[in-house]
Motif scaffolding. Structure first.
Motif, PDB file in Angstrom:
ATOM      1  N   ALA A  56     241.733  81.700  88.355  1.00 29.42           N
ATOM      2  CA  ALA A  56     241.455  80.401  87.743  1.00 29.42           C
ATOM      3  C   ALA A  56     241.083  80.542  86.273  1.00 29.42           C
ATOM      4  CB  ALA A  56     240.332  79.696  88.500  1.00 29.42           C
ATOM      5  N   LEU A  57     240.383  81.645  85.935  1.00 31.76           N
ATOM      6  CA  LEU A  57     239.955  81.841  84.550  1.00 31.76           C
ATOM      7  C   LEU A  57     240.994  82.556  83.688  1.00 31.76           C
ATOM      8  CD1 LEU A  57     236.202  82.837  85.047  1.00 31.76           C
ATOM      9  CD2 LEU A  57     237.128  80.657  84.242  1.00 31.76           C
ATOM     10  N   ALA A  58     242.155  82.858  84.255  1.00 32.98           N
ATOM     11  CA  ALA A  58     243.195  83.521  83.464  1.00 32.98           C
ATOM     12  C   ALA A  58     243.652  82.640  82.301  1.00 32.98           C
ATOM     13  CB  ALA A  58     244.375  83.885  84.366  1.00 32.98           C
ATOM     14  N   SER A  59     243.748  81.339  82.527  1.00 34.27           N
ATOM     15  CA  SER A  59     244.221  80.440  81.463  1.00 34.27           C
ATOM     16  C   SER A  59     243.273  80.416  80.269  1.00 34.27           C
ATOM     17  CB  SER A  59     244.425  79.039  82.024  1.00 34.27           C
ATOM     18  OG  SER A  59     245.484  79.018  82.955  1.00 34.27           O
ATOM     19  N   PRO A  60     241.940  80.258  80.439  1.00 30.86           N
ATOM     20  CA  PRO A  60     241.064  80.335  79.266  1.00 30.86           C
ATOM     21  C   PRO A  60     241.151  81.658  78.522  1.00 30.86           C
ATOM     22  CG  PRO A  60     239.912  79.331  81.102  1.00 30.86           C
ATOM     23  CD  PRO A  60     241.210  79.843  81.637  1.00 30.86           C
ATOM     24  N   VAL A  61     241.316  82.760  79.272  1.00 28.75           N
ATOM     25  CA  VAL A  61     241.463  84.063  78.614  1.00 28.75           C
ATOM     26  C   VAL A  61     242.742  84.099  77.788  1.00 28.75           C
ATOM     27  CG1 VAL A  61     241.775  86.528  79.013  1.00 28.75           C
ATOM     28  CG2 VAL A  61     240.087  85.249  80.354  1.00 28.75           C
ATOM     29  N   VAL A  62     243.812  83.531  78.330  1.00 27.66           N
ATOM     30  CA  VAL A  62     245.077  83.482  77.591  1.00 27.66           C
ATOM     31  C   VAL A  62     244.911  82.665  76.305  1.00 27.66           C
ATOM     32  CG1 VAL A  62     247.401  82.513  77.662  1.00 27.66           C
ATOM     33  CG2 VAL A  62     246.584  83.903  79.554  1.00 27.66           C
ATOM     34  N   VAL A  63     244.210  81.541  76.398  1.00 28.59           N
ATOM     35  CA  VAL A  63     243.988  80.713  75.203  1.00 28.59           C
ATOM     36  C   VAL A  63     243.265  81.515  74.128  1.00 28.59           C
ATOM     37  CG1 VAL A  63     242.728  78.721  74.314  1.00 28.59           C
ATOM     38  CG2 VAL A  63     244.041  78.536  76.434  1.00 28.59           C
ATOM     39  N   ALA A  64     242.274  82.317  74.523  1.00 28.09           N
ATOM     40  CA  ALA A  64     241.478  83.056  73.544  1.00 28.09           C
ATOM     41  C   ALA A  64     242.199  84.262  72.980  1.00 28.09           C
ATOM     42  CB  ALA A  64     240.157  83.493  74.181  1.00 28.09           C
ATOM     43  N   ALA A  65     243.025  84.941  73.800  1.00 31.04           N
ATOM     44  CA  ALA A  65     243.518  86.250  73.400  1.00 31.04           C
ATOM     45  C   ALA A  65     245.019  86.340  73.166  1.00 31.04           C
ATOM     46  CB  ALA A  65     243.117  87.295  74.453  1.00 31.04           C
ATOM     47  N   LEU A  66     245.831  85.587  73.894  1.00 28.48           N
ATOM     48  CA  LEU A  66     247.273  85.838  73.876  1.00 28.48           C
ATOM     49  C   LEU A  66     248.094  84.673  73.334  1.00 28.48           C
ATOM     50  CD1 LEU A  66     247.695  87.633  77.324  1.00 28.48           C
ATOM     51  CD2 LEU A  66     247.620  88.664  75.064  1.00 28.48           C
ATOM     52  N   VAL A  67     247.430  83.693  72.718  1.00 28.42           N
ATOM     53  CA  VAL A  67     248.204  82.536  72.284  1.00 28.42           C
ATOM     54  C   VAL A  67     249.118  82.866  71.120  1.00 28.42           C
ATOM     55  CG1 VAL A  67     246.615  81.619  70.568  1.00 28.42           C
ATOM     56  CG2 VAL A  67     247.946  80.049  71.983  1.00 28.42           C
ATOM     57  N   ARG A  68     248.895  83.963  70.426  1.00 26.13           N
ATOM     58  CA  ARG A  68     249.791  84.376  69.353  1.00 26.13           C
ATOM     59  C   ARG A  68     251.161  84.782  69.888  1.00 26.13           C
ATOM     60  NH1 ARG A  68     248.578  82.769  64.257  1.00 26.13           N
ATOM     61  NH2 ARG A  68     246.373  83.068  63.795  1.00 26.13           N
ATOM     62  N   ARG A  69     251.232  85.080  71.190  1.00 25.79           N
ATOM     63  CA  ARG A  69     252.503  85.356  71.853  1.00 25.79           C
ATOM     64  C   ARG A  69     252.733  84.234  72.855  1.00 25.79           C
ATOM     65  NH1 ARG A  69     251.922  91.865  73.065  1.00 25.79           N
ATOM     66  NH2 ARG A  69     251.715  92.516  70.860  1.00 25.79           N
ATOM     67  N   PRO A  70     253.247  83.119  72.425  1.00 29.61           N
ATOM     68  CA  PRO A  70     253.265  81.920  73.283  1.00 29.61           C
ATOM     69  C   PRO A  70     254.068  82.086  74.558  1.00 29.61           C
ATOM     70  CG  PRO A  70     254.601  81.599  71.318  1.00 29.61           C
ATOM     71  CD  PRO A  70     253.852  82.861  71.107  1.00 29.61           C
ATOM     72  N   VAL A  71     255.185  82.793  74.506  1.00 29.07           N
ATOM     73  CA  VAL A  71     256.000  82.956  75.715  1.00 29.07           C
ATOM     74  C   VAL A  71     255.222  83.751  76.754  1.00 29.07           C
ATOM     75  CG1 VAL A  71     258.133  83.914  76.639  1.00 29.07           C
ATOM     76  CG2 VAL A  71     258.146  82.777  74.403  1.00 29.07           C
ATOM     77  N   VAL A  72     254.602  84.850  76.324  1.00 30.08           N
ATOM     78  CA  VAL A  72     253.798  85.664  77.251  1.00 30.08           C
ATOM     79  C   VAL A  72     252.620  84.847  77.773  1.00 30.08           C
ATOM     80  CG1 VAL A  72     252.399  87.748  77.458  1.00 30.08           C
ATOM     81  CG2 VAL A  72     254.495  87.783  76.096  1.00 30.08           C
ATOM     82  N   ALA A  73     251.987  84.077  76.890  1.00 35.81           N
ATOM     83  CA  ALA A  73     250.841  83.273  77.312  1.00 35.81           C
ATOM     84  C   ALA A  73     251.229  82.268  78.389  1.00 35.81           C
ATOM     85  CB  ALA A  73     250.248  82.546  76.099  1.00 35.81           C
ATOM     86  N   VAL A  74     252.353  81.561  78.190  1.00 34.16           N
ATOM     87  CA  VAL A  74     252.786  80.562  79.167  1.00 34.16           C
ATOM     88  C   VAL A  74     253.157  81.221  80.491  1.00 34.16           C
ATOM     89  CG1 VAL A  74     254.630  78.935  79.681  1.00 34.16           C
ATOM     90  CG2 VAL A  74     253.489  78.859  77.457  1.00 34.16           C
ATOM     91  N   LEU A  75     253.863  82.324  80.454  1.00 30.04           N
ATOM     92  CA  LEU A  75     254.259  83.011  81.693  1.00 30.04           C
ATOM     93  C   LEU A  75     253.044  83.511  82.464  1.00 30.04           C
ATOM     94  CD1 LEU A  75     257.409  85.012  80.509  1.00 30.04           C
ATOM     95  CD2 LEU A  75     257.331  82.915  81.879  1.00 30.04           C
ATOM     96  N   LEU A  76     252.060  84.082  81.757  1.00 25.88           N
ATOM     97  CA  LEU A  76     250.858  84.552  82.447  1.00 25.88           C
ATOM     98  C   LEU A  76     250.078  83.397  83.073  1.00 25.88           C
ATOM     99  CD1 LEU A  76     249.501  87.314  80.024  1.00 25.88           C
ATOM    100  CD2 LEU A  76     250.527  87.630  82.274  1.00 25.88           C
TER     101      LEU A  76
END
Length: 408
Positions: A56-76
């Protein structure tokens, strides 16, 4: 155009790290509280454990850390939400984490890429949610699924509108800064031209008069005294003009009010003969040939005054062997023609000369005349050197460096 401020390539509101961390923290709090509440009120589903909370908390982590890679962020994010639901955890705010990732992607990076990745991610994310729902027995009603899809679309549309607004504000700010830089550069150029014209002419006159005074100091003290008196008068006049020019910088005595014009010196063409005194002291004959003119607009008179001043100064500095100088002013059609020639015949048109690298004086003359929509030639003629300027009679008063009034 600077592509960094266009609607397609401008950076987004969440490109800075601090806003993303704030959004990620808020999203983590909402998802955690909502997921714990959903698990508490739905006891028949799989109890929330460390794995479920981590998914459930994977999405907030993606927002903080991986948003510079949007495709990877959305897939994760889509994978985490799909896995969370496929494992049987409670329906609830965990789906909102995916929505937060999609909105963040829409507000980050180049606009076109962000838009494509966000909407594509919405399709992939809801595909994962529907695939996970097919593996469960407690599938929400179709109205709930359609409502979730609709809210996702609304959120992305709102994010797009926010992005457009942000881009317009950024473009407006960039345009305003560019206008301010242009205004500052224009004013600096105007002041530089005025100071050059004042100081070059005055210092040339002082040099000539001091030379005469030194030469006559022993033989003719009265003439030397006269030269010193002329030096004092020239220095006083130069100081007055310098103060008038620098008044636009110092903004003294409330002379400049926001939105008003800056007053600057204005000249009467009847005072032009006084500019020839340094040349006459050298023994050069200066003849003024001016036909009767109607009242000359102040900005045109200012440009003509400076052209004659600089031309006579250059004769004294670079053509000491010139024995005669002719200054002619006449009206030709809708323009005032100003011609200064040393050794030439008034009325003759200039013949093309080789192009060189003009100094500040010639450059300033050209900027003044061309800024008013006129033309200027300065170069050799058949009999010497000539400066020939044509200034439109109806040129705008806010031309580049007219020496009268300018916008600041």
């Amino acid at each position: 155009m600077d592509r960094s401020h266009t609607g397609e390539d401008a950076r987004g509101p969440l490109d800075r790290r601090r806003p993303r961390l704030f959004l990620a923290t808020a999203l983590a709090v909402v998802v955690t509280v909502g997921t714990l509440g959903a698990s508490h009120w739905r006891p028949g589903e799989r109890p929330l454990d460390v794995l479920g909370l981590g998914l459930a908390l994977a999405s907030p982590v993606v927002v903080a850390a991986l948003v510079r890679r949007p495709v990877v962020a959305v897939l994760l994010a889509a994978t985490a939400v799909g896995s969370y639901l496929a494992l049987g955890y409670a329906w609830g705010p965990a789906i909102g984490g995916l929505l937060g990732v999609l909105v963040t992607v829409a507000l980050t990076g180049p606009a076109r890429r962000a838009r494509v990745v966000a909407w594509s991610g919405a399709v992939v994310g809801w595909g994962a949610i529907l695939a996970a729902a097919a593996l469960r027995t407690d599938v929400p009603r179709p109205a709930g699924i359609l409502g979730g899809i609709a809210w996702t679309a609304v959120a992305l549309l709102v994010a797009g509108a926010v992005r457009e607004r942000f881009a317009r504000v950024a473009a407006h700010r960039a345009a305003r800064l560019e206008r301010e830089r242009t205004a500052v550069a224009t004013e600096r150029l105007r002041i530089a031209r005025e100071l050059h014209d004042v100081l070059a002419h005055s210092l040339s006159a002082i040099t000539v008069q001091s030379g005469v005074g030194l030469h006559l100091l022993e033989r003719d003290p009265e003439q030397a005294r006269s030269a010193l008196t002329s030096i004092r008068a020239t220095s006083r006049d130069a100081l007055d003009e310098v103060r008038a020019v620098l008044g636009v910088v110092r903004l003294e005595d409330g002379a400049v009010v926001a939105g008003d014009h800056v007053p600057a010196p204005a000249w009467d063409l009847a005072t032009l003969p006084a500019l020839a005194e340094p040349l006459r002291a050298l023994g050069t004959t200066v003849r003024f040939d001016a036909e009767p003119l109607p009242e000359v607009p102040p900005h045109v008179a200012g440009i003509a005054y400076r052209v004659v001043q600089e031309a006579l100064t250059n004769v004294g500095r670079h053509a000491q062997d010139a024995r005669a100088v002719v200054v002619r002013l006449d009206r030709q059609g809708g323009s005032l023609r100003v011609r200064v020639s040393d050794g030439g015949r008034p009325g003759d048109g200039p013949t093309p000369g080789p192009s060189g690298h003009p100094g500040y004086g010639l450059r300033g003359m050209r900027e003044r005349v061309e800024g008013a929509g006129g033309t200027l030639y300065a170069g050799p003629t058949r009999d010497g050197f000539a400066v020939d300027a044509t200034i439109p009679w109806a040129s705008p008063p806010h031309d580049a460096g007219s020496g009268t009034q300018e916008d600041t």
